[in-house]
Motif scaffolding. Structure first.
Motif, mmCIF file in Angstrom:
data_model
loop_
_atom_site.group_PDB
_atom_site.id
_atom_site.type_symbol
_atom_site.label_atom_id
_atom_site.label_comp_id
_atom_site.label_asym_id
_atom_site.label_seq_id
_atom_site.Cartn_x
_atom_site.Cartn_y
_atom_site.Cartn_z
ATOM 1 N N ALA A 323 35.643 125.986 107.054
ATOM 2 C CA ALA A 323 36.187 127.318 107.310
ATOM 3 C C ALA A 323 37.382 127.566 106.402
ATOM 4 O O ALA A 323 38.170 126.654 106.131
ATOM 5 N N LEU A 324 37.510 128.789 105.928
ATOM 6 C CA LEU A 324 38.672 129.177 105.135
ATOM 7 C C LEU A 324 39.840 129.413 106.082
ATOM 8 O O LEU A 324 39.835 130.360 106.874
ATOM 9 N N ASP A 325 40.812 128.535 106.022
ATOM 10 C CA ASP A 325 41.981 128.600 106.891
ATOM 11 C C ASP A 325 42.982 129.592 106.312
ATOM 12 O O ASP A 325 43.365 129.482 105.143
ATOM 13 N N ALA A 326 43.396 130.549 107.140
ATOM 14 C CA ALA A 326 44.361 131.552 106.670
ATOM 15 C C ALA A 326 45.665 130.911 106.239
ATOM 16 O O ALA A 326 46.386 131.450 105.384
ATOM 17 N N ASN A 327 45.987 129.746 106.824
ATOM 18 C CA ASN A 327 47.226 129.038 106.467
ATOM 19 C C ASN A 327 46.941 127.824 105.587
ATOM 20 O O ASN A 327 47.682 126.842 105.602
ATOM 21 N N SER A 328 45.875 127.882 104.827
ATOM 22 C CA SER A 328 45.462 126.744 104.002
ATOM 23 C C SER A 328 46.570 126.306 103.059
ATOM 24 O O SER A 328 47.211 127.122 102.405
ATOM 25 N N ARG A 329 46.767 124.959 102.990
ATOM 26 C CA ARG A 329 47.715 124.389 102.032
ATOM 27 C C ARG A 329 47.016 124.003 100.733
ATOM 28 O O ARG A 329 47.584 123.291 99.911
ATOM 29 N N GLY A 330 45.805 124.453 100.582
ATOM 30 C CA GLY A 330 45.115 124.197 99.325
ATOM 31 C C GLY A 330 43.709 123.678 99.472
ATOM 32 O O GLY A 330 42.885 123.840 98.580
ATOM 33 N N GLY A 331 43.375 123.000 100.593
ATOM 34 C CA GLY A 331 42.075 122.380 100.755
ATOM 35 C C GLY A 331 40.942 123.372 100.874
ATOM 36 O O GLY A 331 40.103 123.512 99.977
ATOM 37 N N SER A 332 40.880 124.094 101.996
ATOM 38 C CA SER A 332 39.779 125.035 102.203
ATOM 39 C C SER A 332 39.832 126.178 101.195
ATOM 40 O O SER A 332 38.796 126.666 100.735
ATOM 41 N N LYS A 333 41.019 126.596 100.803
ATOM 42 C CA LYS A 333 41.156 127.666 99.801
ATOM 43 C C LYS A 333 40.563 127.224 98.459
ATOM 44 O O LYS A 333 39.839 127.974 97.793
ATOM 45 N N HIS A 334 40.859 125.984 98.078
ATOM 46 C CA HIS A 334 40.331 125.440 96.821
ATOM 47 C C HIS A 334 38.803 125.398 96.860
ATOM 48 O O HIS A 334 38.129 125.798 95.905
ATOM 49 N N LEU A 335 38.247 124.920 97.967
ATOM 50 C CA LEU A 335 36.800 124.787 98.068
ATOM 51 C C LEU A 335 36.107 126.150 98.087
ATOM 52 O O LEU A 335 35.102 126.359 97.414
ATOM 53 N N HIS A 336 36.648 127.081 98.852
ATOM 54 C CA HIS A 336 36.015 128.400 98.970
ATOM 55 C C HIS A 336 36.126 129.209 97.680
ATOM 56 O O HIS A 336 35.168 129.874 97.282
ATOM 57 N N GLU A 337 37.272 129.137 97.027
ATOM 58 C CA GLU A 337 37.522 130.055 95.919
ATOM 59 C C GLU A 337 37.311 129.450 94.539
ATOM 60 O O GLU A 337 37.056 130.188 93.577
ATOM 61 N N GLN A 338 37.405 128.129 94.398
ATOM 62 C CA GLN A 338 37.336 127.533 93.064
ATOM 63 C C GLN A 338 36.115 126.647 92.827
ATOM 64 O O GLN A 338 35.548 126.650 91.732
#
Length: 560
Positions: A323-338
């Motif tokens: 899940a894309l965590d709204a407070n992501s410190r980089g993990g889920s954001k990196h996976l979803h977006e990059q």
């Protein structure tokens, strides 16, 4: 054996490996020693590579530092009394292998001594050097072995070390005595300036069939007998010995803690949940099915490491739901977006940390949101083995993995708050018997409610199993001594060790701060620890702890 995608650089200019300028005197930084323990490959492999700082003077005999142990018996040799390593190599290693950057720090190669002033290119076989009261003689290069692969979580680390001529070197003790940090390291004699450690390594590990050079090297009286015997056998047989067993170990000793994996599918499940299918780049013969309750750690660049539930598959090809965590410190954001299909990630060993109870007649699974990923493999297993189970799953609107849940049939109840349906925990748990086990994963509010409701029905705590996204870090106060500075610090009941270390100015790496990534690990020299989080493998726990979540018992000593 296939290892990794590393491509060795061209060999060095041979003229650069001879006749170095003699180094100036300098003070040694640390003296270190280690005890034998089973600390590699799930505790299967004994090692003394984890060496602790020695404070104050220590005796050095013909066999090395007193109480410094060796797990490999042939290393107990006067030719291998002390190991020295160049600290400047650590920064280079971290840049070359960023996925293992947290491991590259002075002492990690199991060395007794380290400094940046000397290296394999400016130290020569036969050099006589005084350190404090002792006189040592450079005897031979270190022969890197497969234990380095485990130590640094790189499948071909030993091969890289010898190919890049960064193995370190060994001393024999000419005059025993005592040494301590700060003692001056002084070159007294250099009988063979043309034979640096690096040049001997070149013919030992790279150009292994040069008979003329081998014959010259064997004329060096100060060279260790272990190296001489290798050259002697090569000349007699006309072939180079097989080095794979030393570099990679026997089949049962091969490093499997981390694998390079290719993203072969990236599938949108809901507006904020994406499924990722990963396949190991290296072939894995006879891959095993993913066990219920398994997780895997992913290295996502730099020091970013995250743990995710494995929703199914095998050790060769497996799936994650993230899940894309709204407070992501980089993990889920990196996976979803990059991260895209075709990208290579480094994945850890798939580990079952939330298994099903084997003595249950019935299983009640209660999940909320992305918490469903902790149970998908378990649900498939329960269905395939025809066990009794019910899934109660709460979502806010969209349902991820809907097709897989539908395939489970009437055993599944989905509660959608957007449609006004809500879970009734009292009704669900009222059907539990003394042979029922209950599992829950999801928001803290849901898990707290499950606990409270189970207590109202007098369901034993041992029959309730929880997978938490966050970790409770408070607990009993404890004392920590910093081995290098001798500072003694107190960690309060509501403080973490990481908080206290940072408060006194120590630059301790941290990322997730919930025990998943492992970046805040510190080496444990003495004491007992209550381990929390998933950031350490079992074999690492005897010599390290996660400073963000784990707690010492009474007093501990850490190597800082």
């Amino acid at each position: 054996m296939s290892t990794t995608s590393w491509i060795p650089p061209p060999p060095p200019d041979l003229d650069s490996l001879r006749n170095p300028v003699p180094f100036e005197p300098f003070p040694i930084i640390h003296v270190r020693r280690g005890k034998i323990r089973k600390a590699l490959a799930n505790g299967r492999i004994e090692t003394a590579i984890y060496k602790s700082l020695i404070s104050g003077p220590v005796e050095v005999t013909k066999n090395g530092v007193v109480s410094d142990e060796h797990a490999y018996e042939p290393h107990r040799s006067p030719d291998k009394a002390l190991l020295h390593y160049c600290t400047s190599h650590y920064d280079v290693w971290a840049k070359e292998i960023p996925a293992s950057a947290e491991h590259f720090k002075p002492g990690a190669f199991g060395e007794n001594l380290f400094n940046e002033e000397v290296n394999e290119m400016n130290v020569c076989i036969g050099d006589r050097i005084t350190i404090g009261d002792i006189l040592v003689e450079v005897s031979e290069p270190r022969a890197p072995c497969y234990k380095l692969n485990h130590r640094f979580e790189v499948k071909d680390m030993a091969k890289r070390v010898q190919t890049l001529l960064r193995a370190g070197w060994l001393y024999r003790i000419i005059e025993p005595g005592t040494i301590s940090a700060g003692d001056v390291f002084t070159l007294r004699e250099r009988p063979h300036p043309e034979w640096t450690v690096a040049r001997v390594m070149y013919y030992l590990y790279l150009e292994t069939d040069n008979k003329a050079m081998m014959e010259q090297i064997m004329e060096i009286s100060q060279l260790g007998e272990d190296v001489k015997s290798k050259f002697r056998k090569r000349l007699a047989k006309g072939v180079t010995e097989n080095q794979d067993d030393r570099m990679f170990g026997h089949e049962e000793d091969r490093m499997d803690a981390w694998n390079e994996c290719r993203i072969v599918e990236k599938r949108v499940e809901t507006a904020n949940v994406t499924a990722f299918v990963l396949e190991t780049v290296e072939d894995i013969p006879n891959p095993s099915p993913v066990e219920p309750g398994s997780h895997v750690r992913l290295k996502l660049g730099g020091k970013l490491v995250r743990a995710y539930s494995v929703t199914g598959g095998t050790t060769k090809r497996f799936e994650l739901g993230i899940a894309l965590d709204a407070n992501s410190r980089g993990g889920s954001k990196h996976l979803h977006e990059q991260v895209q299909v075709g990208d290579i990630l480094t994945a850890g060993r798939i580990t079952s940390s939330f298994p099903l109870a084997t003595d249950a007649d019935d299983h009640i699974i209660i999940a909320g949101g992305i918490g469903i990923t902790a149970f998908l493999a378990a649900l498939d297993h329960l269905k395939d083995t025809k066990q009794s189970f019910q899934l109660h799953y709460a979502v806010s609107s969209e349902v991820p993995f809907k097709d897989r849940l539908t395939a489970l049939g009437p055993n599944v109840a989905i509660y959608n708050s957007a449609k006004g349906t809500r879970m009734d925990l009292k009704s669900i748990l009222s059907h539990a018997t003394d042979r029922t086990h209950i599992y829950t994963c999801g928001p803290t509010r849901l898990m707290d409610a499950v606990t409270t409701t189970a207590e109202s029905f007098n369901i034993p705590p041992a029959d309730i199993h929880m997978e938490q996204f966050t970790v409770i870090t408070s607990g009993d106060p404890f004392t920590v001594e910093l081995a290098q500075s001798k500072k003694v610090l107190e960690v309060g009941a509501t403080q973490t060790l990481l908080d206290v270390l940072k408060s006194v100015g120590l630059d301790v790496d941290s990322s997730c701060e919930v025990g998943n990534c492992g970046s805040c690990r510190v080496d444990l020299a003495e004491g007992r620890v209550l381990h929390k989080g998933t950031g350490l493998l079992e074999e690492e726990k005897c010599g390290a702890m996660l400073s963000c979540v784990s707690r010492g018992v009474g007093k501990i000593v850490v190597d800082l």
